[in-house]
Write a protein that holds these residues in place. Structure first.
Motif, PDB file in Angstrom:
ATOM      1  N   GLU A 343     -61.559   2.256  -4.166  1.00  0.00           N
ATOM      2  CA  GLU A 343     -61.724   0.957  -3.523  1.00  0.00           C
ATOM      3  C   GLU A 343     -61.732  -0.111  -4.607  1.00  0.00           C
ATOM      4  O   GLU A 343     -62.729  -0.296  -5.316  1.00  0.00           O
ATOM      5  CB  GLU A 343     -63.031   0.932  -2.719  1.00  0.00           C
ATOM      6  CG  GLU A 343     -63.233  -0.321  -1.903  1.00  0.00           C
ATOM      7  CD  GLU A 343     -64.509  -0.223  -1.065  1.00  0.00           C
ATOM      8  OE1 GLU A 343     -64.424   0.281   0.069  1.00  0.00           O
ATOM      9  OE2 GLU A 343     -65.571  -0.634  -1.578  1.00  0.00           O
ATOM     10  N   GLY A 344     -60.603  -0.788  -4.745  1.00  0.00           N
ATOM     11  CA  GLY A 344     -60.490  -1.756  -5.826  1.00  0.00           C
ATOM     12  C   GLY A 344     -60.603  -1.048  -7.166  1.00  0.00           C
ATOM     13  O   GLY A 344     -59.887  -0.081  -7.455  1.00  0.00           O
ATOM     14  N   ASP A 345     -61.530  -1.537  -7.997  1.00  0.00           N
ATOM     15  CA  ASP A 345     -61.732  -0.946  -9.323  1.00  0.00           C
ATOM     16  C   ASP A 345     -62.671   0.257  -9.298  1.00  0.00           C
ATOM     17  O   ASP A 345     -62.828   0.933 -10.319  1.00  0.00           O
ATOM     18  CB  ASP A 345     -62.302  -1.997 -10.285  1.00  0.00           C
ATOM     19  CG  ASP A 345     -61.358  -3.171 -10.495  1.00  0.00           C
ATOM     20  OD1 ASP A 345     -60.138  -2.967 -10.363  1.00  0.00           O
ATOM     21  OD2 ASP A 345     -61.839  -4.286 -10.777  1.00  0.00           O
ATOM     22  N   LEU A 346     -63.298   0.513  -8.168  1.00  0.00           N
ATOM     23  CA  LEU A 346     -64.243   1.621  -8.041  1.00  0.00           C
ATOM     24  C   LEU A 346     -63.519   2.901  -7.632  1.00  0.00           C
ATOM     25  O   LEU A 346     -62.774   2.930  -6.660  1.00  0.00           O
ATOM     26  CB  LEU A 346     -65.313   1.281  -6.998  1.00  0.00           C
ATOM     27  CG  LEU A 346     -66.291   2.400  -6.635  1.00  0.00           C
ATOM     28  CD1 LEU A 346     -67.210   2.733  -7.809  1.00  0.00           C
ATOM     29  CD2 LEU A 346     -67.111   2.012  -5.403  1.00  0.00           C
ATOM     30  N   VAL A 347     -63.769   3.973  -8.400  1.00  0.00           N
ATOM     31  CA  VAL A 347     -63.256   5.296  -8.048  1.00  0.00           C
ATOM     32  C   VAL A 347     -64.426   6.261  -8.089  1.00  0.00           C
ATOM     33  O   VAL A 347     -65.198   6.290  -9.056  1.00  0.00           O
ATOM     34  CB  VAL A 347     -62.149   5.768  -9.027  1.00  0.00           C
ATOM     35  CG1 VAL A 347     -61.650   7.154  -8.615  1.00  0.00           C
ATOM     36  CG2 VAL A 347     -61.003   4.772  -9.070  1.00  0.00           C
ATOM     37  N   LEU A 348     -64.579   7.064  -7.024  1.00  0.00           N
ATOM     38  CA  LEU A 348     -65.650   8.050  -6.945  1.00  0.00           C
ATOM     39  C   LEU A 348     -65.055   9.457  -6.823  1.00  0.00           C
ATOM     40  O   LEU A 348     -64.111   9.671  -6.060  1.00  0.00           O
ATOM     41  CB  LEU A 348     -66.541   7.797  -5.720  1.00  0.00           C
ATOM     42  CG  LEU A 348     -67.316   6.484  -5.652  1.00  0.00           C
ATOM     43  CD1 LEU A 348     -68.075   6.406  -4.329  1.00  0.00           C
ATOM     44  CD2 LEU A 348     -68.285   6.371  -6.818  1.00  0.00           C
ATOM     45  N   PHE A 364     -66.426   5.684 -11.574  1.00  0.00           N
ATOM     46  CA  PHE A 364     -65.523   5.084 -12.559  1.00  0.00           C
ATOM     47  C   PHE A 364     -65.294   3.619 -12.241  1.00  0.00           C
ATOM     48  O   PHE A 364     -65.136   3.250 -11.066  1.00  0.00           O
ATOM     49  CB  PHE A 364     -64.156   5.787 -12.532  1.00  0.00           C
ATOM     50  CG  PHE A 364     -64.195   7.248 -12.853  1.00  0.00           C
ATOM     51  CD1 PHE A 364     -64.142   7.697 -14.166  1.00  0.00           C
ATOM     52  CD2 PHE A 364     -64.273   8.195 -11.833  1.00  0.00           C
ATOM     53  CE1 PHE A 364     -64.152   9.052 -14.463  1.00  0.00           C
ATOM     54  CE2 PHE A 364     -64.279   9.555 -12.120  1.00  0.00           C
ATOM     55  CZ  PHE A 364     -64.227   9.980 -13.434  1.00  0.00           C
ATOM     56  N   ASN A 365     -65.227   2.815 -13.283  1.00  0.00           N
ATOM     57  CA  ASN A 365     -64.803   1.422 -13.174  1.00  0.00           C
ATOM     58  C   ASN A 365     -63.482   1.275 -13.907  1.00  0.00           C
ATOM     59  O   ASN A 365     -63.428   1.281 -15.135  1.00  0.00           O
ATOM     60  CB  ASN A 365     -65.857   0.493 -13.786  1.00  0.00           C
ATOM     61  CG  ASN A 365     -65.412  -0.963 -13.794  1.00  0.00           C
ATOM     62  OD1 ASN A 365     -64.417  -1.328 -13.172  1.00  0.00           O
ATOM     63  ND2 ASN A 365     -66.150  -1.807 -14.507  1.00  0.00           N
ATOM     64  N   THR A 366     -62.390   1.170 -13.183  1.00  0.00           N
ATOM     65  CA  THR A 366     -61.069   1.049 -13.795  1.00  0.00           C
ATOM     66  C   THR A 366     -60.682  -0.396 -14.062  1.00  0.00           C
ATOM     67  O   THR A 366     -59.592  -0.655 -14.591  1.00  0.00           O
ATOM     68  CB  THR A 366     -59.995   1.696 -12.909  1.00  0.00           C
ATOM     69  OG1 THR A 366     -59.939   0.997 -11.653  1.00  0.00           O
ATOM     70  CG2 THR A 366     -60.297   3.171 -12.658  1.00  0.00           C
ATOM     71  N   GLY A 367     -61.563  -1.337 -13.725  1.00  0.00           N
ATOM     72  CA  GLY A 367     -61.243  -2.751 -13.869  1.00  0.00           C
ATOM     73  C   GLY A 367     -61.643  -3.323 -15.214  1.00  0.00           C
ATOM     74  O   GLY A 367     -62.175  -2.638 -16.094  1.00  0.00           O
ATOM     75  N   THR A 368     -61.408  -4.636 -15.367  1.00  0.00           N
ATOM     76  CA  THR A 368     -61.654  -5.321 -16.629  1.00  0.00           C
ATOM     77  C   THR A 368     -62.983  -6.068 -16.654  1.00  0.00           C
ATOM     78  O   THR A 368     -63.344  -6.636 -17.686  1.00  0.00           O
ATOM     79  CB  THR A 368     -60.527  -6.317 -16.918  1.00  0.00           C
ATOM     80  OG1 THR A 368     -60.418  -7.243 -15.830  1.00  0.00           O
ATOM     81  CG2 THR A 368     -59.193  -5.583 -17.087  1.00  0.00           C
ATOM     82  N   ALA A 369     -63.723  -6.072 -15.543  1.00  0.00           N
ATOM     83  CA  ALA A 369     -65.025  -6.740 -15.473  1.00  0.00           C
ATOM     84  C   ALA A 369     -66.105  -5.710 -15.147  1.00  0.00           C
ATOM     85  O   ALA A 369     -65.817  -4.595 -14.694  1.00  0.00           O
ATOM     86  CB  ALA A 369     -65.002  -7.832 -14.408  1.00  0.00           C
TER      87      ALA A 369
END
Length: 435
Positions: A343-348, A364-369
């Motif tokens: 979901e967006g930058d969130l991966v579980l 996991f946070n795959t984003g830049t913030a």
């Protein structure tokens, strides 16, 4: 006997030395592995490509290279790089030293038969045929000119692989990385290679590469013929390579099983590229958070682990990446490993322990913030251990985070138990939940 009951854990010379690794460098890394990593399950040392090329160089391949071959067209270690191979003994002495450290010995090989053997019409051992009669000269690798493929309509094609594997068995080889097998998918070559292993008189695990655009349609054939197979081209120390493996391993993880592992490729951590193919000598360009994310994804998806760094000269923070017992337990003793949410930058991801009632959750946070979330335990597949407890706001789960060693913060969201997480950019947390 099933080989590779759990995902193999190896060191491989490619990321650090490319085509040019020497015997001294292999033994230095093997000694470090035996002392520091073997207690955690790291147990195999693999010499990667062109160990038979005396003039091998960093940054590419020599076209029409003059290879070290025996009288039957089989590759021999280049003595200028592997002095213990002198006298035609091959890797026997090096493998004996590696075995003496309590480790397994592996090597890389290209699909097919050397073009040099074909040009010289060398005989195929135990047959009346020659290399030029069994080669398929229309079957070539698009990135290396060492070999032609084999024409498996010819009976001596299998005899050549049988001969090669008998040679490897005599050296004491335990693991073979067979390259140029999967892109495109060479079903006949793969089956022939596994048949040769089965006839050689020694157990050897077979790893297949490179894996570009590998389809699940090949799953049963892969399971029947290999212990591990790549699902992508090479992974290097850039975030885009790591991020791309999330989708690939989400496809393959539900199909992981003992003796048959989808492989997310190398782990470019620590000090790499001393004489490699992608850039100059450096510490991994992945941040420490990105390296932890890579390790977490590989372990929770139960990919084999293949180190690419020079172990003795890597910085101190490299070793804790490789010896986290909670992380390695997910790799070696879990089931039902799967992506739960993207979901967006969130991966579980989630998994279940095979040794207890515990559950694992990777965030996991795959984003830049920075990412701050409160995740209801029910959405993580965790139900309360006490009747009626959810309604009363009480929960029985407790959790610890693997990288920090800290207890997790479990609060309430809408009156139900929930996990509070805060992750910096490109970072991961792995929680072990216990009742």
């Amino acid at each position: 006997m099933t080989l590779a009951i759990t995902p193999p854990m190896c060191w491989n010379s490619w990321d650090c030395y490319g085509t040019t690794v020497t015997e001294e460098e292999v033994l230095a890394n093997a000694s470090f592995m035996a002392e520091h990593l073997l207690p955690y399950g790291w147990d195999t040392v693999v010499v990667d490509i062109q160990w038979y090329e005396p003039a091998a160089r960093a940054g590419g391949y020599n076209d029409a290279a003059a290879l070290e071959l025996d009288a039957f067209g089989r590759q021999l270690p280049a003595v200028n790089r592997f002095p213990s191979a002198a006298g035609g003994v091959g890797f026997k002495n090096l493998a004996d030293k590696v075995h003496g450290l309590g480790l397994k010995f592996g090597l890389h090989i290209m699909r097919g038969i050397p073009r040099q053997a074909v040009r010289d019409g060398l005989p195929v051992e135990s047959t009346d045929f020659t290399a030029d009669q069994i080669a398929d000269q229309s079957s070539v690798c698009d990135w290396n000119t060492d070999n032609f493929g084999l024409d498996h309509r010819h009976p001596a094609a299998q005899a050549y692989y049988d001969s090669q594997l008998r040679l490897f068995a005599g050296w004491g080889v335990d693991f073979v990385k067979a390259d140029d097998m999967l892109g495109p998918y060479f079903a006949a070559e793969i089956a022939a290679y596994q048949q040769a292993i089965s006839r050689c008189g020694r157990e050897m695990a077979l790893s297949l590469s490179p894996g570009r655009a590998l389809s699940l349609a090949h799953l049963e054939h892969l399971r029947h013929n290999a212990q591990m197979w790549r699902v992508s081209d090479d992974v290097w120390d850039v975030w885009e390579d790591v991020e791309a493996q999330f989708a690939r391993m989400a496809r393959w993880a539900p199909h992981q099983r003992a003796g048959a592992w989808a492989d997310a490729d190398m782990l470019p951590v620590g000090r790499i590229a001393l004489r490699a193919e992608r850039g100059g000598e450096r510490l991994s360009r992945l941040t420490l958070d990105e390296q932890r994310t890579m390790m977490t994804l590989w372990c929770v998806s139960r990919s084999p682990l293949m180190l690419g760094c020079d172990l003795p000269s890597s910085p101190p923070e490299t070793l804790p990446l490789l010896t986290n017992r909670h992380l390695l337990e997910v790799l070696n003793a879990s089931r039902n490993n799967r992506e739960l949410l993207r979901e967006g930058d969130l991966v579980l991801w989630t998994a279940e322990s095979t040794t207890s009632e515990d559950r694992f959750v990777a965030v996991f946070n795959t984003g830049t913030a920075d990412l701050v979330r409160t995740l209801p335990l029910g959405d993580l597949g965790l139900t309360s251990g006490a009747a009626g407890s959810e309604a009363s706001g009480v929960h029985s789960w407790r959790a610890r985070e693997a990288w920090s060693g800290d207890d997790a913060v479990i609060g309430l969201k809408d009156g139900l138990p929930a996990l509070d997480v805060k992750l910096p950019s490109h970072s991961a947390q792995l929680f072990r939940f216990s009742l």
